[in-house]
Design an enzyme around this catalytic site. Sequence first.
Site, PDB file in Angstrom:
ATOM      1  N   ASP A  42     -27.338 -81.094 -49.880  1.00 63.23           N
ATOM      2  CA  ASP A  42     -27.127 -82.178 -48.924  1.00 63.23           C
ATOM      3  C   ASP A  42     -26.368 -83.280 -49.663  1.00 63.23           C
ATOM      4  O   ASP A  42     -26.213 -83.228 -50.883  1.00 63.23           O
ATOM      5  CB  ASP A  42     -28.493 -82.666 -48.435  1.00 63.23           C
ATOM      6  CG  ASP A  42     -28.371 -83.794 -47.438  1.00 63.23           C
ATOM      7  OD1 ASP A  42     -27.487 -83.720 -46.576  1.00 63.23           O
ATOM      8  OD2 ASP A  42     -29.160 -84.753 -47.543  1.00 63.23           O
ATOM      9  N   ASP A 100     -33.397 -83.536 -49.428  1.00 63.40           N
ATOM     10  CA  ASP A 100     -34.477 -84.511 -49.547  1.00 63.40           C
ATOM     11  C   ASP A 100     -34.945 -85.084 -48.219  1.00 63.40           C
ATOM     12  O   ASP A 100     -35.879 -85.869 -48.174  1.00 63.40           O
ATOM     13  CB  ASP A 100     -34.044 -85.673 -50.449  1.00 63.40           C
ATOM     14  CG  ASP A 100     -33.050 -86.597 -49.765  1.00 63.40           C
ATOM     15  OD1 ASP A 100     -32.256 -86.095 -48.940  1.00 63.40           O
ATOM     16  OD2 ASP A 100     -33.070 -87.803 -50.039  1.00 63.40           O
ATOM     17  N   THR A 160     -26.603 -87.162 -48.852  1.00 65.83           N
ATOM     18  CA  THR A 160     -27.381 -88.383 -49.031  1.00 65.83           C
ATOM     19  C   THR A 160     -28.707 -88.088 -49.736  1.00 65.83           C
ATOM     20  O   THR A 160     -29.504 -87.271 -49.272  1.00 65.83           O
ATOM     21  CB  THR A 160     -27.662 -89.054 -47.676  1.00 65.83           C
ATOM     22  OG1 THR A 160     -26.427 -89.279 -47.006  1.00 65.83           O
ATOM     23  CG2 THR A 160     -28.393 -90.375 -47.872  1.00 65.83           C
TER      24      THR A 160
END
Length: 836
Positions: free
Chosen positions: A525, A724, A527
């Site tokens: 991912d 996350d 961010t």
Amino acid sequence: MTHNYQVTGMTCSGCENKVKSSLLLLPEVTAVDVSKDTKSAKITMTNHIDLAVLQQALGNHYQISLPSGGASTEEKKSCCATHTHQKAPIIVHPAQAGKFYCPMHCEGDKVYDKAGSCPVCGMDLVQQPIINHSVEYTCPMHPEIITDKPGDCPICGMDLVRKETSISEENKSYKNLLGKMKISLLFTIPIFIIAMVGMFHPNPLNRIMDDEKWNWVQFILSIPVVFYTCWMFFVRAYKSIITWNLNMFTLIGIGAGVAFLFSVFGLLFPHLFPQEFESDHGSVHLYFEATTVILTLVLLGQLMEAKAHDKTSGAIKALLKLAPTEAIVVVNGIDQPISIHDIKKGDLLRVKPGDKIPVDGKINQGFSSVDESMITGEPIPADRKEGDNVIAGTINGTRSFVMQADKIGSETLLAQIVQMVEDASRSRAPIQKLADTIAKYFVPIVVVIAIITFFIWQQFGPEPRLIYGLINAVAVLIIACPCALGLATPMSVMVGVGKGAQVGVLIKNAEALEKMNKVDVLVIDKTGTITEGKPSLEKIVSFDNNEDDLLKKIASLNQQSEHPLAKAVVDFAKAKSVKLVSVNDFETIVGKGVVGTYEGSKISLGNQKLMEHIGAIVSASIAEKVIAEQQLGKTVSYIAIDEQIAGYITITDAIKETSKNAIAELLNQGIEVIMLTGDNENTAKTVAEELKLSSFKAGCLPEDKLKEIKKLQATGKIVAMAGDGINDAPALAQADVGIAMGTGTDVAIESAKITLVKGNLQSIVRAKKLSHHVMRNIKQNLFFAFFYNVLGIPIAAGVLYPVFGLLLSPMIAALAMSFSSVSVIGNALRLRTVKI
């Protein structure tokens, strides 16, 4: 007893973990196998448990019933993509802490209340660490004074000192074996000397007594060894035969038992034996020295294993020692010493320079630098100020500060790490199946080989043929070591998982550790994974020139959201002293943005997909301005009021310093690195080009990430996914290896198989290296165990005798067997020194 149940409500790996941990809290439950796919739970219990008790353990989130129950359509939907979970804390089960398990995991997760031997393989059970051990205090002058708190002695007034309330059963076992070893040596050495001197011609001992009397001396000296110090080996052999769990002790018991019984029979009834059994002195060959030396050497091996086991669990014990036993609580401005077990949530605790931080919490007053290397693996101390989180077990620097206790006991990160390491250490890697299959047939095959060896020597060997047949058959039984095969994998896993924990790489199970070595695609991912995950609002653009009013609206809207971008907006508004108000009808639209009602107007904040979702039209001029910002690597969110574009905000999130180097290293290893992000195409392209990623895909919703991983897996790729956020959870669960950033959300961590405490991509490189070293170590162990048995058994059978005239004494065979298991453990311990 084992029963099957249906459990509804499980929709992700986090649910599976929560159901399993909740059921294991019941003292009657010894093992649980849960599957969200079949919505089933296989529960092993010591006695029957009512369905109501099981339901109470699971709470209201999951429903347990008999297998006839069905699952509703609603339950089949993916909860991870639509809502958040409350994290199920990793609990240190009081029913299991301090209990005993087999180091070879013969019975899976089964544990025992007392020390002893495994009923399957016969090995000594190992005690699980007692994570929340109690501390007692006593007076150095008056040891009868014992209390659970520090203070003064009521008799003499001296300061009470810490007293360890218990000695681990592992140490007790080692000391018990050490005592027996000393006794065995005391009786075995004289027997060995008598037998060796008897080989001289003439025998100097005959000046004192004749051979027959010396045989009686050997018999008497052998009794304490056979019937006391090493009797446990015969007990284990007997149990293995009656339960048909044939193991190493089956072979030892048969081999040493045959030698001893033969010797006793030869001593009492020498006239019943044919002449070829007689020695040059006219008496029957007796093997009391072989019996006692074999048993003593096996005992030595057990002693060395007990010592080595203590080292393999050293990482867990080192983690346990990180937690202090005392803290200083601040009550009405006064410092008072307190046991760590008496700390309550909300307590204010003073942490002095050089002290260990007692629990997880936030700094309430003061600032300092904190050494977190024992948790994160990062050597540079981290600066911590008011409002920052601090972790139990880390060490304060040169300044004092006051912190508020937020998480205590099993809720602390340290306790969760210890439990995760403990669970992973006892899990089984897929490669273990090979060793298990071989071990299943190993002992019967060895017994058959021993019988064949005896008959071949009896038929074709030189005189005395029966003696040669007996000795070589015993040597075959003694040298074979199925335990070396059984220990090859679990020892490496235990040490490797502990090593990972020391550098901030937490492995949930051995299967993830093995698969990580095979990964050829890493999906990440953006961010919080590539970037810091701490975005900041750079500017707000309002098309009616009323930026403050627009900021108030979107900040009020975002105060109900947990998304990092939302936090950036709220923090920006607070810095400008904007007063926030309540918003009605707040809703998060996953992967798109947020909407709500502000003073009768519908406020929307999100990406292009959200604008399309609500029907807001983005004009060409606005789109041009937004694209220009995105090409600078910034994230842009549109603001709409009643479906009309009112402005936009630009948010920056710096790329982590570690990301570039880590990605470059992974690419050099031949691993594809693919970024799947919910951000826009332009921003994603800028980041991908800067980091030289293999490829990327922008505008991904949670289901898009899931589909991309399935597509990669369908081509035969072994995929690791690092993320996350809540929107990463389905993809993390689907990936062959899910990797969660420890700085991320609880649901992401629950869904992943590996958690990186520090939360940077450099830790993925560490995880990859760790997996490589562990798997290489396991293969070395398995090769040694296979090679040892393949080579040792034929030599013990006498294949070298026709060409070289060499035979292997049963005593040498016993020595080799004892050191084989120790060698496997010793090789596993090398993992503690590898650099990752």
